[in-house]
Design a protein around this motif. Structure first.
Motif, PDB file in Angstrom:
ATOM      1  N   LYS A 151       0.831  -1.203   0.000  1.00 38.72           N
ATOM      2  CA  LYS A 151       0.000   0.000   0.000  1.00 38.72           C
ATOM      3  C   LYS A 151       0.870   1.260   0.000  1.00 38.72           C
ATOM      4  CE  LYS A 151      -3.612  -0.022   2.601  1.00 38.72           C
ATOM      5  NZ  LYS A 151      -4.502   0.016   3.777  1.00 38.72           N
ATOM      6  N   SER A 160      -9.413  -4.363  -3.211  1.00 36.35           N
ATOM      7  CA  SER A 160      -8.915  -3.004  -3.391  1.00 36.35           C
ATOM      8  C   SER A 160      -9.933  -2.002  -2.872  1.00 36.35           C
ATOM      9  CB  SER A 160      -8.636  -2.722  -4.872  1.00 36.35           C
ATOM     10  OG  SER A 160      -8.401  -1.350  -5.091  1.00 36.35           O
ATOM     11  N   GLU A 161      -9.427  -0.957  -2.225  1.00 32.89           N
ATOM     12  CA  GLU A 161     -10.314   0.111  -1.742  1.00 32.89           C
ATOM     13  C   GLU A 161     -10.981   0.852  -2.900  1.00 32.89           C
ATOM     14  OE1 GLU A 161      -7.256  -0.455  -0.884  1.00 32.89           O
ATOM     15  OE2 GLU A 161      -7.063  -0.499   1.300  1.00 32.89           O
ATOM     16  N   LYS A 162     -10.431   0.694  -4.115  1.00 34.32           N
ATOM     17  CA  LYS A 162     -10.997   1.380  -5.271  1.00 34.32           C
ATOM     18  C   LYS A 162     -12.426   0.950  -5.547  1.00 34.32           C
ATOM     19  CE  LYS A 162      -6.553   1.915  -7.669  1.00 34.32           C
ATOM     20  NZ  LYS A 162      -5.781   1.552  -8.889  1.00 34.32           N
ATOM     21  N   GLN A 191     -14.750   0.883  -3.546  1.00 37.84           N
ATOM     22  CA  GLN A 191     -15.666   1.565  -2.618  1.00 37.84           C
ATOM     23  C   GLN A 191     -16.335   0.550  -1.701  1.00 37.84           C
ATOM     24  OE1 GLN A 191     -17.918   3.549  -5.831  1.00 37.84           O
ATOM     25  NE2 GLN A 191     -17.239   5.494  -4.945  1.00 37.84           N
ATOM     26  N   ILE A 192     -15.520  -0.061  -0.868  1.00 32.34           N
ATOM     27  CA  ILE A 192     -15.965  -1.148  -0.014  1.00 32.34           C
ATOM     28  C   ILE A 192     -17.142  -0.744   0.878  1.00 32.34           C
ATOM     29  CG2 ILE A 192     -14.271  -0.571   1.765  1.00 32.34           C
ATOM     30  CD1 ILE A 192     -13.976  -3.534   2.340  1.00 32.34           C
ATOM     31  N   GLU A 193     -17.221   0.544   1.232  1.00 32.65           N
ATOM     32  CA  GLU A 193     -18.314   0.984   2.106  1.00 32.65           C
ATOM     33  C   GLU A 193     -19.686   0.770   1.482  1.00 32.65           C
ATOM     34  OE1 GLU A 193     -17.018   4.565  -0.317  1.00 32.65           O
ATOM     35  OE2 GLU A 193     -16.059   2.908   0.760  1.00 32.65           O
ATOM     36  N   ALA A 228      -9.402  -5.896   2.090  1.00 33.44           N
ATOM     37  CA  ALA A 228      -9.163  -4.454   2.089  1.00 33.44           C
ATOM     38  C   ALA A 228      -9.760  -3.888   3.375  1.00 33.44           C
ATOM     39  CB  ALA A 228      -9.802  -3.795   0.867  1.00 33.44           C
ATOM     40  N   GLU A 229      -9.138  -2.858   3.895  1.00 34.89           N
ATOM     41  CA  GLU A 229      -9.620  -2.258   5.131  1.00 34.89           C
ATOM     42  C   GLU A 229     -10.870  -1.423   4.871  1.00 34.89           C
ATOM     43  OE1 GLU A 229      -6.423  -0.042   6.760  1.00 34.89           O
ATOM     44  OE2 GLU A 229      -5.094  -1.788   6.970  1.00 34.89           O
ATOM     45  N   LEU A 230     -11.727  -1.355   5.887  1.00 36.75           N
ATOM     46  CA  LEU A 230     -12.910  -0.514   5.798  1.00 36.75           C
ATOM     47  C   LEU A 230     -12.517   0.948   6.007  1.00 36.75           C
ATOM     48  CD1 LEU A 230     -15.355  -2.671   7.955  1.00 36.75           C
ATOM     49  CD2 LEU A 230     -15.101  -2.679   5.484  1.00 36.75           C
ATOM     50  N   PRO A 231     -13.238   1.886   5.386  1.00 36.24           N
ATOM     51  CA  PRO A 231     -12.899   3.307   5.564  1.00 36.24           C
ATOM     52  C   PRO A 231     -12.963   3.753   7.017  1.00 36.24           C
ATOM     53  CG  PRO A 231     -14.397   3.014   3.719  1.00 36.24           C
ATOM     54  CD  PRO A 231     -14.328   1.698   4.426  1.00 36.24           C
TER      55      PRO A 231
END
Length: 439
Positions: free
Chosen positions: A25, A171-173, A175-177, A211-214
């Motif tokens: 990262k 990937s955070e791309k 938009q995991i939220e 991937a980590e949450l926001p």
């Protein structure tokens, strides 16, 4: 001149302590990789072409939101119900056994030979010839949502094996939220996933969140999401959780059951651990499971067949046993798990057909022979033709004494009211000018 300040004084982490994911990262922040993949329009066009082959998958949340049962083509739907297996083992199995989950991941997935309109093939590709020793099959691909092709689901169901799709975020791309968007109190994505499994006729999902949450507080939402999906799927379908994201909102593989992944394991139906476990990890998992009322047979310890390769780029892949594990020695891991009462998740079973030649012009291919060695302990050819650099890593002294079938829970074929076979493998030769093979 004052000496240049040390990196740690500038707020950089200790490189010796930084994890692989964190390092990747940071590297991507300092030197962002170029996006050389297909555009969204190109992906959509490919997806529509694949839909005509019976393949269904989704690359982003917008596509999942937009899915409607009215869009289904009948060729995309599995039409074979899950055969109800006998709970008994076959009469001649001696000693403890382990339930086996297979996690597919065959060169990215969605190949033409898996299509409902399969072409003639020159070689026999991966089909798994030992489904009597498999409890669950996961169709895995690096799409956001991977629906098992109906050809795989039908094959699994005829043999009493559950077929799961994969919901994966790497990937955070993406938009995991958006996992947690609601509509009238229900998670929209959970409802869509449940409806997709029901509509296409397969048996549930592997959830793989890497991937980590926001926001760390969304960990509570994640647990509710798993519980909601499980409820929406109903008792006949199941949810498996992959050991990656923890309650600390970090991608930190536990390689077992710990307090950091316990809530997710309890919310789901089973846990699929990462591959670098040890016997100490088994002892720790048993203690955590017993204290929290979790059946240890619902913990599938991962075994990575690719770990035996010596030609892999990057850090060496490690699985149990740490030296020489995976590949032809996969049965060694199963022997330990069976003895301890845990289940097994075999990752990359098509290693036999990716790493070795599938050419079958002169009898069984090298790939078929290696699969026979991995599963049944059959002798390996002297020359395998692979590009592993160090000696002959696949010709071990243990594999013939420890095949997978010796320790995998084997189920009786058929039931008291159902049995069907034509005594042929998944592939057969057909008469043609090119002497080809078809599914």
């Amino acid at each position: 001149m004052a000496p240049f300040p040390k990196l740690d004084s500038l707020g950089f982490p200790d490189w010796k302590k930084i994890g692989w994911h964190a390092g990747k990262k940071l590297r991507d922040v300092l030197n962002p990789p170029r996006d050389t993949g297909p555009t969204r329009e190109e992906r959509r066009a490919q997806r529509l072409r694949d839909n005509l082959k019976g393949f269904v998958y989704f690359d982003d949340f917008d596509e999942v939101h937009a899915w409607n049962p009215k869009d289904i083509d009948p060729i995309q739907v599995a039409n074979t119900p899950l055969l109800e297996r006998s709970a008994a083992q076959v009469y001649d199995q001696k000693g403890p056994t382990t339930f086996v989950l297979l996690c597919h991941d065959y060169t990215g997935g969605y190949h033409d030979y898996e299509s409902v309109r399969a072409p003639l093939l020159e070689d026999k590709l991966y089909s798994c010839n030992h489904l009597q020793c498999v409890d669950t099959f996961v169709y895995f691909s690096h799409k956001l949502v991977c629906v098992p092709p109906p050809t795989w689901t039908n094959t699994m169901h005829r043999n009493g094996v559950k077929a799961l799709g994969t919901f994966i975020i790497e990937s955070e791309k993406l938009q995991i939220e958006r996992m947690f968007e609601h509509n009238r109190g229900e998670f929209i994505i959970a409802q869509q996933l449940a409806d997709i499994a029901n509509a296409y006729g397969f048996d549930g999902w592997l959830l793989n969140i890497e991937a980590e949450l926001p926001k760390a507080m969304e960990i509570i939402q994640l647990n509710r999401f798993i519980e909601s999906l499980k409820l929406l799927l109903g008792p006949e379908r199941s949810v498996a959780w992959y050991d990656a994201l923890t309650v600390d909102n970090e991608v930190d593989y536990q390689n077992g059951l710990s307090v950091k992944n316990l809530p997710f394991a309890l919310a789901a139906d089973s846990l699929f651990t990462n591959y670098k476990w040890t016997e100490k990890k088994l002892d720790e998992a048993r203690i955590v499971a017993e204290r929290n009322g979790l059946d240890i047979a619902k913990i599938h310890f991962g075994v990575d067949l690719w770990a035996q390769n010596t030609n892999m780029p990057g850090p060496p892949r490690v699985t149990f046993p740490p030296k020489g594990g995976g590949g032809t020695n996969t049965g060694l891991a199963l022997s330990v798990l069976a003895d301890r009462g845990f289940s097994t998740a075999i990752f990359g079973p098509a290693w036999t057909h990716e790493h070795f030649s599938t050419s079958s012009a002169n009898g069984p291919s090298i790939a078929e022979k290696v699969e026979g060695a991995v599963w049944k302990g059959l002798p390996l050819p002297d020359r395998l033709g692979c590009d592993c650099r160090k000696g002959r890593p696949h010709h071990t002294t243990e594999y013939q004494m420890n095949p997978i079938v010796k320790y995998a829970r084997e189920f009786p074929v058929g039931t008291s009211s159902y049995f069907e076979t034509d005594f042929q493998a998944a592939f057969e030769r057909v008469a043609s000018s090119e002497d080809q093979v078809r599914v």
